[in-house]
Design an enzyme around this catalytic site. Structure first.
Site, PDB file in Angstrom:
ATOM      1  N   CYS A   2       0.811  -1.207   0.000  1.00  0.00           N
ATOM      2  CA  CYS A   2       0.000   0.000   0.000  1.00  0.00           C
ATOM      3  C   CYS A   2       0.850   1.266   0.000  1.00  0.00           C
ATOM      4  O   CYS A   2       1.923   1.311   0.580  1.00  0.00           O
ATOM      5  CB  CYS A   2      -0.902   0.021   1.230  1.00  0.00           C
ATOM      6  SG  CYS A   2      -1.945  -1.433   1.314  1.00  0.00           S
ATOM      7  N   ARG A  27       5.353   0.142  -6.509  1.00  0.00           N
ATOM      8  CA  ARG A  27       5.228  -0.803  -5.409  1.00  0.00           C
ATOM      9  C   ARG A  27       4.167  -1.868  -5.685  1.00  0.00           C
ATOM     10  O   ARG A  27       4.105  -2.862  -4.979  1.00  0.00           O
ATOM     11  CB  ARG A  27       4.840  -0.038  -4.132  1.00  0.00           C
ATOM     12  CG  ARG A  27       5.862   0.976  -3.700  1.00  0.00           C
ATOM     13  CD  ARG A  27       5.199   2.113  -2.967  1.00  0.00           C
ATOM     14  NE  ARG A  27       4.405   1.633  -1.862  1.00  0.00           N
ATOM     15  CZ  ARG A  27       4.853   1.503  -0.626  1.00  0.00           C
ATOM     16  NH1 ARG A  27       6.070   1.856  -0.348  1.00  0.00           N
ATOM     17  NH2 ARG A  27       4.089   1.055   0.324  1.00  0.00           N
ATOM     18  N   TRP A  74      -2.801  -2.791  -1.889  1.00  0.00           N
ATOM     19  CA  TRP A  74      -2.406  -4.157  -2.299  1.00  0.00           C
ATOM     20  C   TRP A  74      -3.212  -5.057  -1.360  1.00  0.00           C
ATOM     21  O   TRP A  74      -2.953  -5.121  -0.170  1.00  0.00           O
ATOM     22  CB  TRP A  74      -0.899  -4.311  -2.122  1.00  0.00           C
ATOM     23  CG  TRP A  74      -0.367  -5.688  -2.373  1.00  0.00           C
ATOM     24  CD1 TRP A  74      -0.597  -6.813  -1.642  1.00  0.00           C
ATOM     25  CD2 TRP A  74       0.533  -6.087  -3.415  1.00  0.00           C
ATOM     26  NE1 TRP A  74       0.095  -7.870  -2.172  1.00  0.00           N
ATOM     27  CE2 TRP A  74       0.797  -7.466  -3.248  1.00  0.00           C
ATOM     28  CE3 TRP A  74       1.153  -5.414  -4.474  1.00  0.00           C
ATOM     29  CZ2 TRP A  74       1.641  -8.168  -4.102  1.00  0.00           C
ATOM     30  CZ3 TRP A  74       1.993  -6.134  -5.306  1.00  0.00           C
ATOM     31  CH2 TRP A  74       2.225  -7.483  -5.129  1.00  0.00           C
ATOM     32  N   ASN A 100      -1.937   1.156   5.972  1.00  0.00           N
ATOM     33  CA  ASN A 100      -0.954   0.262   5.370  1.00  0.00           C
ATOM     34  C   ASN A 100      -0.567  -0.768   6.433  1.00  0.00           C
ATOM     35  O   ASN A 100      -0.139  -0.389   7.511  1.00  0.00           O
ATOM     36  CB  ASN A 100       0.277   1.105   4.956  1.00  0.00           C
ATOM     37  CG  ASN A 100       1.320   0.289   4.246  1.00  0.00           C
ATOM     38  OD1 ASN A 100       1.121  -0.891   3.962  1.00  0.00           O
ATOM     39  ND2 ASN A 100       2.440   0.925   3.945  1.00  0.00           N
ATOM     40  N   GLY A 101      -0.734  -2.062   6.145  1.00  0.00           N
ATOM     41  CA  GLY A 101      -0.420  -3.089   7.138  1.00  0.00           C
ATOM     42  C   GLY A 101      -1.666  -3.862   7.507  1.00  0.00           C
ATOM     43  O   GLY A 101      -2.661  -3.834   6.773  1.00  0.00           O
ATOM     44  N   GLU A 486      20.774 -21.916  -0.411  1.00  0.00           N
ATOM     45  CA  GLU A 486      20.310 -20.552  -0.669  1.00  0.00           C
ATOM     46  C   GLU A 486      21.333 -19.521  -0.190  1.00  0.00           C
ATOM     47  O   GLU A 486      21.594 -18.528  -0.870  1.00  0.00           O
ATOM     48  CB  GLU A 486      18.941 -20.346   0.002  1.00  0.00           C
ATOM     49  CG  GLU A 486      18.340 -18.963  -0.128  1.00  0.00           C
ATOM     50  CD  GLU A 486      18.152 -18.486  -1.568  1.00  0.00           C
ATOM     51  OE1 GLU A 486      18.253 -19.281  -2.504  1.00  0.00           O
ATOM     52  OE2 GLU A 486      17.928 -17.272  -1.739  1.00  0.00           O
ATOM     53  N   LYS A 490      23.139 -16.823  -2.639  1.00  0.00           N
ATOM     54  CA  LYS A 490      23.113 -15.365  -2.412  1.00  0.00           C
ATOM     55  C   LYS A 490      24.516 -14.800  -2.492  1.00  0.00           C
ATOM     56  O   LYS A 490      24.750 -13.776  -3.111  1.00  0.00           O
ATOM     57  CB  LYS A 490      22.514 -15.008  -1.039  1.00  0.00           C
ATOM     58  CG  LYS A 490      21.032 -15.136  -0.891  1.00  0.00           C
ATOM     59  CD  LYS A 490      20.211 -14.128  -1.641  1.00  0.00           C
ATOM     60  CE  LYS A 490      19.830 -14.545  -3.016  1.00  0.00           C
ATOM     61  NZ  LYS A 490      18.834 -15.472  -3.303  1.00  0.00           N
ATOM     62  N   GLU A 493      26.016 -14.961  -6.224  1.00  0.00           N
ATOM     63  CA  GLU A 493      25.437 -14.132  -7.288  1.00  0.00           C
ATOM     64  C   GLU A 493      25.709 -12.649  -7.109  1.00  0.00           C
ATOM     65  O   GLU A 493      25.797 -11.925  -8.088  1.00  0.00           O
ATOM     66  CB  GLU A 493      23.952 -14.429  -7.504  1.00  0.00           C
ATOM     67  CG  GLU A 493      23.021 -14.029  -6.395  1.00  0.00           C
ATOM     68  CD  GLU A 493      21.564 -14.394  -6.696  1.00  0.00           C
ATOM     69  OE1 GLU A 493      21.163 -14.411  -7.859  1.00  0.00           O
ATOM     70  OE2 GLU A 493      20.824 -14.654  -5.728  1.00  0.00           O
ATOM     71  N   HIS A 509      32.281 -37.196   2.595  1.00  0.00           N
ATOM     72  CA  HIS A 509      32.320 -37.949   1.339  1.00  0.00           C
ATOM     73  C   HIS A 509      33.038 -37.175   0.240  1.00  0.00           C
ATOM     74  O   HIS A 509      32.884 -37.499  -0.937  1.00  0.00           O
ATOM     75  CB  HIS A 509      30.888 -38.316   0.922  1.00  0.00           C
ATOM     76  CG  HIS A 509      30.196 -39.133   1.968  1.00  0.00           C
ATOM     77  ND1 HIS A 509      30.427 -40.483   2.122  1.00  0.00           N
ATOM     78  CD2 HIS A 509      29.337 -38.779   2.955  1.00  0.00           C
ATOM     79  CE1 HIS A 509      29.714 -40.935   3.146  1.00  0.00           C
ATOM     80  NE2 HIS A 509      29.036 -39.904   3.671  1.00  0.00           N
ATOM     81  N   LYS A 608      16.655 -10.418 -13.777  1.00  0.00           N
ATOM     82  CA  LYS A 608      15.666 -10.687 -12.722  1.00  0.00           C
ATOM     83  C   LYS A 608      14.764 -11.849 -13.120  1.00  0.00           C
ATOM     84  O   LYS A 608      14.406 -12.678 -12.312  1.00  0.00           O
ATOM     85  CB  LYS A 608      14.850  -9.418 -12.450  1.00  0.00           C
ATOM     86  CG  LYS A 608      13.821  -9.562 -11.342  1.00  0.00           C
ATOM     87  CD  LYS A 608      14.479  -9.724  -9.983  1.00  0.00           C
ATOM     88  CE  LYS A 608      13.484  -9.969  -8.870  1.00  0.00           C
ATOM     89  NZ  LYS A 608      14.136 -10.641  -7.721  1.00  0.00           N
TER      90      LYS A 608
END
Ligand code: AGP
Length: 613
Positions: A2, A27, A74, A100-101, A486, A490, A493, A509, A608
């Site tokens: 929002c 946004r 939103w 907002n929230g 992950e 991060k 990249e 191993h 992206k």
């Protein structure tokens, strides 16, 4: 997410509000509206869809006044339609709010207000706020004190902006938690309010940013700043020199850092409206699933690329454990080349931030052709993956601009957790006690994420010791094995440092041969059922001279004895721990890359959204 804009002063408020909302379009939103004080009463215009619809509404039915507030929404509670669009008015039409929230206790508050005879006109949590303010004003309080009383009743993270035709000389705003900021802009005999700087930057660069639990009363004369308990506060006006792009980043250096910090809000939004904490139930209506169909599922295949694939690996553990359905996880670019065993009793779940990744779409097409039911967990509403699915879960992460995915990793972790509970409920594979506990644990998530962010200064310090490294290993086990993948992704990249994620048990191993003093090893060792094994991994690494960076739980008394490079996380229920273990690794990668002076938001060679094979 929002966006909010407010204006009070000698100019016509409407174009200022529309212009500000336009600047917040990036946004993402699904409806828009504004309220203007016109001849001592409030006029509201709002509609679902893009801002152009609001613009044509005000062209057909103009409003003119010098005080107003506007909003882009939103959707979290209630469909994205005109009825649920902000601003929301009270019964008298004399108070109006934008928000907002999420009001976490809105069901409770709505029941209380309904029992007093209040009629609700929308499905939103926001509407409770305006009725509460009106109730307090009717009992004799002024707007500021009525707002203050109301703010004390609201649970959750949010920002609120209110105005009333009974006191047309002011706008009241508050920041209650971490659901986005509130900034007050100073003009000459005029004042501005916004959720984000870009909305008002063209009018003023003199700003005050509200801190948590502060409220602002804004009039043509200026700002009165107080805590929500009524304690008067001094403030210093900052002169903001940012260009518009920098302004979109707010107080952060890069979008990635901003998006890491937005996780408190994105996780709140992901859970909101889907978890019923009173009933201990999850609702995912956009999957279009009934108990019979749920019981007929024999196998789930999760398919995705990159970060989304790592989320899928966590999903396998959650769904198998909670819903007792076998799950395979496939890298999307491999799926169609392995002649997969798929039939009508298979559900194929695609996970994708963009919903446009070519390999993920191709895997979905393969699944469709072989008769699977297609579900998707997608961030971008209306994307191809969402459109071709039989059912979907929208991530609610909000726009993600940094190429390295962060908030669009933790949101699907929670979506998969909720999906597992939902499937288990429909298939009857959980006792109500177990289900209730799993749902209650979700309540903890936004605050736990917030606590992970609080230790950013310590993480930056550790990052400064690692800036020069060339390689690193990331080790995890059980539900945090994908966290190791992950965390390593991060780092590689955005910092271009070679990093590999491994299941900790695989070290002996082969990869342990790599360990020496130039090979830092990041060991994810929260207090869970794998803790002892991870602790012994730390010992084995140290015995070979490898520097250890540990992700450990606050209160752990053993790990500080073996390393001083610790990324602390709060105690977290183990099935939700991939959210708290990954946040420090996102911050670690971010700070290493930022300290190396790299283009964090647009790393070399990466896009992206990968829309080619
Ligand atoms: C993650 O940081 C990467 N940018 C990348 O791995 C990404 O997750 C992958 O390309 C999948 O994208 P999607 O979620 O939009 O399908």
């Amino acid at each position: 997410m929002c966006g909010i804009v407010g204006y009070i002063g000698p100019q016509d408020a409407m174009p200022i509000i529309l212009g500000g909302l336009k600047r917040l379009e990036y946004r993402g939103y699904d409806s828009a509206g504004l309220a203007i004080l016109q001849n001592a009463h409030i006029e509201v215009r709002r509609d679902a869809g893009k801002l152009e619809k609001l613009v044509s509404l005000v062209q057909q039915d103009p409003v003119y006044g010098h005080v107003g507030i506007g909003h882009t929404r939103w959707a979290t509670h209630g469909e994205p339609n005109a009825r649920n669009a902000h601003p929301h008015m009270g019964a008298t039409g004399e108070v109006v709010v934008v928000h907002n929230g999420i009001v976490e206790n809105f069901l409770e508050l709505r029941d209380e207000l309904s029992a007093e005879g209040v009629q609700f006109k929308s499905d939103t949590d926001t509407e409770t706020i305006v009725h509460l303010v009106e109730r307090y004003m009717d009992s004799g309080l002024d707007l500021v004190n009525a707002a203050r009383q109301t703010f004390h009743l609201l649970r959750g993270h949010q920002s609120v902006v209110l105005m009333s035709s009974r006191e047309p000389d002011k706008i009241v705003a508050a920041r209650l938690g971490n659901a986005g900021g509130v900034v007050v802009g100073f003009g000459d005999g005029e004042m501005y309010i916004a959720s984000d700087l870009p909305a008002i930057l063209e009018h003023t660069r003199r700003m005050v940013f509200l801190e948590n639990m502060q409220m602002a009363t804004v009039s043509r004369e200026g700002l009165i700043l107080e805590t929500i308990d009524g304690e008067a506060l001094d403030y210093e006006i900052q002169n903001v020199q940012w260009d518009p792009v920098a302004a979109e980043k707010g107080e952060y250096r890069h979008f990635m850092q901003k998006e890491i910090h937005e996780q408190v809000r994105s996780l709140t939004d992901t859970i909101a409206g889907r978890a019923d904490f009173d009933q201990g139930r999850i609702y995912l209506p956009t999957l279009n699933l009934d108990p019979d169909t749920a019981r007929r599922i024999r196998k789930i295949i999760i398919t995705a690329c990159g970060t989304a694939f790592h989320a899928g690996l966590v999903g396998k553990i959650l769904i198998e454990r909670i819903a007792r359905i076998p799950v395979e996880v496939d890298i999307a670019s491999e799926f169609r080349y392995r002649d997969p065993l798929v039939d009508e009793s298979t559900v194929l779940i695609a996970i994708s931030q963009s919903g446009e990744t070519a390999d993920t779409l191709a895997a979905m097409a393969e699944g469709r052709q072989r008769g699977a039911t297609l579900w998707s967990i997608v961030n971008v509403i209306g994307s191809q993956a969402m459109r071709i699915s039989d059912g979907f879960i929208s991530m609610q992460a909000g726009p993600e601009i940094g190429v390295a995915s962060t908030k669009a990793y933790t949101a699907p972790l929670i979506d998969l957790y909720m999906l597992a509970v939902y499937l288990a409920d429909l298939r009857g594979t959980l006792s109500s006690g177990e289900r209730f506990k799993l749902v209650q644990d979700l309540r903890l998530v936004p605050d736990l994420a917030g606590r992970c962010l609080e230790v950013e200064p310590q993480i930056e310090k550790i990052a400064s010791r690692l800036v020069e490294i060339s390689h690193s290993l990331y080790l995890g086990r059980g539900i945090n094995m994908p966290t190791a993948y992950e965390g390593a992704l991060k780092l590689k990249e955005i910092s271009y440092i070679h990093a590999e994620g491994y299941p900790a048990g695989e070290m002996k191993h082969g990869p342990i041969a790599l360990v020496d003093r130039d090979m830092p090893v990041v060991i994810i060792a929260p207090e869970d059922m794998w803790y002892e094994k991870m602790f012994s991994q730390i010992e084995q690494t140290r015995a070979r001279g490898g520097p250890v960076v540990a992700v450990a739980t606050e209160g752990d008394a053993l790990i500080p004895g073996v390393t001083d490079q610790i990324l602390w996380i709060p105690p977290t229920p183990w099935m939700l721990s991939p959210v708290t273990t990954v946040i420090p690794l996102q911050l670690l990668a971010y700070h290493i890359a930022a300290l190396r002076g790299l283009d964090v938001d647009q790393p070399r060679n990466l896009a992206k959204s990968v829309t080619v094979e």
